[in-house]
Design an enzyme around this catalytic site. Structure first.
Site, PDB file in Angstrom:
ATOM      1  CB  SER A 187      -5.656  -3.719  -9.861  1.00  0.00           C
ATOM      2  OG  SER A 187      -5.984  -2.447 -10.520  1.00  0.00           O
ATOM      3  CE  LYS A 244      -4.258   2.038  -7.699  1.00  0.00           C
ATOM      4  NZ  LYS A 244      -3.958   2.233  -8.925  1.00  0.00           N
ATOM      5  CD1 TRP A 260      -6.979   2.112 -15.509  1.00  0.00           C
ATOM      6  CD2 TRP A 260      -7.091   4.162 -16.788  1.00  0.00           C
ATOM      7  NE1 TRP A 260      -7.492   3.359 -14.900  1.00  0.00           N
ATOM      8  CE2 TRP A 260      -7.876   4.445 -15.499  1.00  0.00           C
ATOM      9  CE3 TRP A 260      -7.087   5.259 -17.825  1.00  0.00           C
ATOM     10  CZ2 TRP A 260      -8.555   5.664 -15.235  1.00  0.00           C
ATOM     11  CZ3 TRP A 260      -7.584   6.433 -17.425  1.00  0.00           C
ATOM     12  CH2 TRP A 260      -8.376   6.674 -16.268  1.00  0.00           C
ATOM     13  CG  HIS A 299      -6.360  -4.420 -15.157  1.00  0.00           C
ATOM     14  ND1 HIS A 299      -5.238  -3.664 -14.396  1.00  0.00           N
ATOM     15  CD2 HIS A 299      -7.336  -4.201 -14.136  1.00  0.00           C
ATOM     16  CE1 HIS A 299      -5.469  -3.158 -13.281  1.00  0.00           C
ATOM     17  NE2 HIS A 299      -6.873  -3.477 -12.992  1.00  0.00           N
TER      18      HIS A 299
HETATM   19  C1  GTR Z   1      -9.426   1.247 -11.513  1.00  0.00           C
HETATM   20  C2  GTR Z   1      -8.670   2.300 -11.037  1.00  0.00           C
HETATM   21  C3  GTR Z   1      -7.216   1.687 -11.027  1.00  0.00           C
HETATM   22  C4  GTR Z   1      -7.126   0.380 -10.465  1.00  0.00           C
HETATM   23  C5  GTR Z   1      -8.430  -0.714 -10.817  1.00  0.00           C
HETATM   24  C6  GTR Z   1      -8.515  -1.997  -9.932  1.00  0.00           C
HETATM   25  O1  GTR Z   1     -10.809   1.482 -11.886  1.00  0.00           O
HETATM   26  O2  GTR Z   1      -8.682   3.128 -12.048  1.00  0.00           O
HETATM   27  O3  GTR Z   1      -6.467   2.589 -10.329  1.00  0.00           O
HETATM   28  O4  GTR Z   1      -6.702   0.485  -9.295  1.00  0.00           O
HETATM   29  O5  GTR Z   1      -9.473   0.074 -10.670  1.00  0.00           O
HETATM   30  O6  GTR Z   1      -8.164  -2.009  -8.750  1.00  0.00           O
HETATM   31  O7  GTR Z   1      -8.882  -2.877 -10.533  1.00  0.00           O
END
Ligand code: GTR
Length: 445
Positions: free
Chosen positions: A284, A288, A375, A426
């Site tokens: 996540s 990045k 998402w 996720h």
């Molecule tokens: C979310 C965000 C994502 C992702 C995520 C995470 O809220 O919108 O870009 O990075 O967090 O890191 O779990």
């Protein structure tokens, strides 16, 4: 003419037939093969359910659910705006880049500069020194398989110091130096004792050791707090001697990636580790970070980005799921100020995320998505990876070129790139780790 599934006001699915002008997404003026399947299979394509033998598509029920829950964001392929991806092999002045030398000597620098100035910010140039202290050690973990160490990194500028902890495991029984994985933990710090007693699926140190890898992990917030208002406590303020960040200075994602590089500094001093075979892994926001870390530091042999989405593996121009506008307002400390200016005008960003992967070429990149994580735009993540193929090819390396997405739960590997989309939501777990390690095994053994 195309048939487009849509949702009727009462929430049931109806089919409407419309005449649409399908703008063909292109790369630098030429038709982009990476996009071709999006067009031929129909941009509205969704599936009732994903099976093991058909290319993955966003599940209709999830598209509908997400659209209802977050109606200001787009989850329909038919509403992805037409876009042209910037061509990584076209210099800023329009000159085509057709040789390895031209890429290495000028184009790569041009591109990374654009990413620094427009997306992740510029790292400081201030001189510093770094020291690594072993705080604790356990020598015979898991029936003698590994040695574990609790470490503290101390960064010094003059008489000022900044510390951050990390945990390291090294296999005991290897004949030769082993590859290693540096894990960026965006959730919590896992102390040595805990990593020994519990094989946390988010960082399964024992699994990594059993598979023949050394591994280290640190917690992002120990380096730069993951909060809008955390600047003063982090490494960025330390480098800036407390002054506020300039608009194009590094932000947290870059700071976390920098910390991964500092751990690599330490691994380079360890004879049990093959420092030319080190992967940087994140989930996540950590995913990045892992991609950007590998762009900034060419010593990383492999980058693994798990469910990284917007600002990570996913193409910004698709504006599917999370958008530039949303991410830069929710997490202003992640990106430099310029990035926020591209809210709702993603097509004006001079770069897109396929070029992040191009900057890692010819080193290895693995991208992972999850079926329910719309998402993060799985299709945008896959398309970015494939759209970097011309750079891998120029640099003499094979990579995934197949434009149609693989079926669910079927990793696809070609040369230096790999991809999977796993069932579920996720998250980073053992399934992801094992598929990723199957990929790195091929590179390192
Ligand atoms: C979310 C965000 C994502 C992702 C995520 C995470 O809220 O919108 O870009 O990075 O967090 O890191 O779990």
């Amino acid at each position: 003419m195309k048939t487009a599934p849509t949702v009727s006001p009462n929430g049931t699915w109806i089919l409407i037939t419309t005449l649409v002008l399908v703008a063909q997404p292109t790369v630098g003026g030429a038709f982009c093969h990476a996009q071709a399947n999006a067009i031929s299979e129909g941009q509205d394509s969704q599936s009732e359910k994903n099976t093991n033998d058909t290319p993955w598509k966003a599940r209709r029920d999830l598209v509908q659910k997400n659209s209802q829950r977050r109606s200001e964001f787009n989850y329909y392929e038919s509403k992805v705006p037409p876009y042209t991806l910037p061509d990584p092999l076209l210099a800023n002045d329009g000159t085509p880049i057709s040789t390895v030398n031209a890429w290495n000597q000028s184009r790569r620098e041009e591109l990374i500069t654009l990413f620094r100035n427009k997306v992740y910010g510029n790292r400081p140039e201030a001189e510093y020194s770094i020291a690594f202290e072993q705080v604790a050690e356990q020598k015979n973990i898991w029936n003698g398989l590994a040695t574990g160490r609790s470490m503290m990194a101390t960064v010094s500028i003059g008489d000022r110091e900044f510390n951050f902890p990390f945990v390291l495991f090294v296999p005991n029984q290897s004949q030769a130096p082993v590859p290693a994985v540096i894990h960026i933990n965006n959730r919590y710090f896992i102390p040595l004792e805990k990593a020994v007693s519990e094989n946390d699926p988010f960082w399964p140190a024992k699994t990594l050791i059993e598979r023949g890898y050394a591994t280290a992990s640190f917690h992002t917030s120990d380096v730069d707090p993951d909060r809008k208002d955390g600047y003063a406590e982090g490494i960025r303020a330390f480098f800036a001697a407390g002054k506020p960040p300039t608009p194009d200075a590094w932000r947290s994602l870059s700071a976390w990636g920098w910390a991964a590089s500092r751990i690599l500094d330490h691994l380079e001093t360890q004879s049990a580790i093959d420092s030319e075979q080190v992967a940087v892994v994140g989930h996540s926001r950590g995913g990045k970070t892992s991609l950007w870390a590998a762009c900034e530091d060419p010593r990383f042999a492999v980058a693994y980005s798990n469910n990284s989405g917007c600002g990570g593996a996913a193409l910004s121009r698709r504006a599917y799921g999370e958008t530039v506008g949303r991410i830069t307002s929710s997490f202003p400390h992640w990106f430099c100020e310029s990035f926020a200016e591209y809210a709702k005008r993603e097509s004006d960003i001079p770069v897109d995320q396929h070029e992040l992967m191009a900057l890692i070429a010819p080193r290895a990149v693995y991208v992972a998505s999850a079926d329910e994580d719309l998402w993060a735009d799985p299709k945008g993540e896959y398309t970015a990876l494939v759209s970097a193929a011309p750079v891998f090819e120029l640099l003499g390396t094979k990579s995934i070129t197949e434009t149609t997405m693989p079926p669910l739960n079927q990793p696809r590997i070609a040369g230096k790139t790999g991809y999977h989309i796993r069932s579920g939501g996720h998250g980073l777990g053992e399934v992801d780790w094992n598929w990723f390690l199957d990929f790195t095994d091929r590179l390192t053994r």
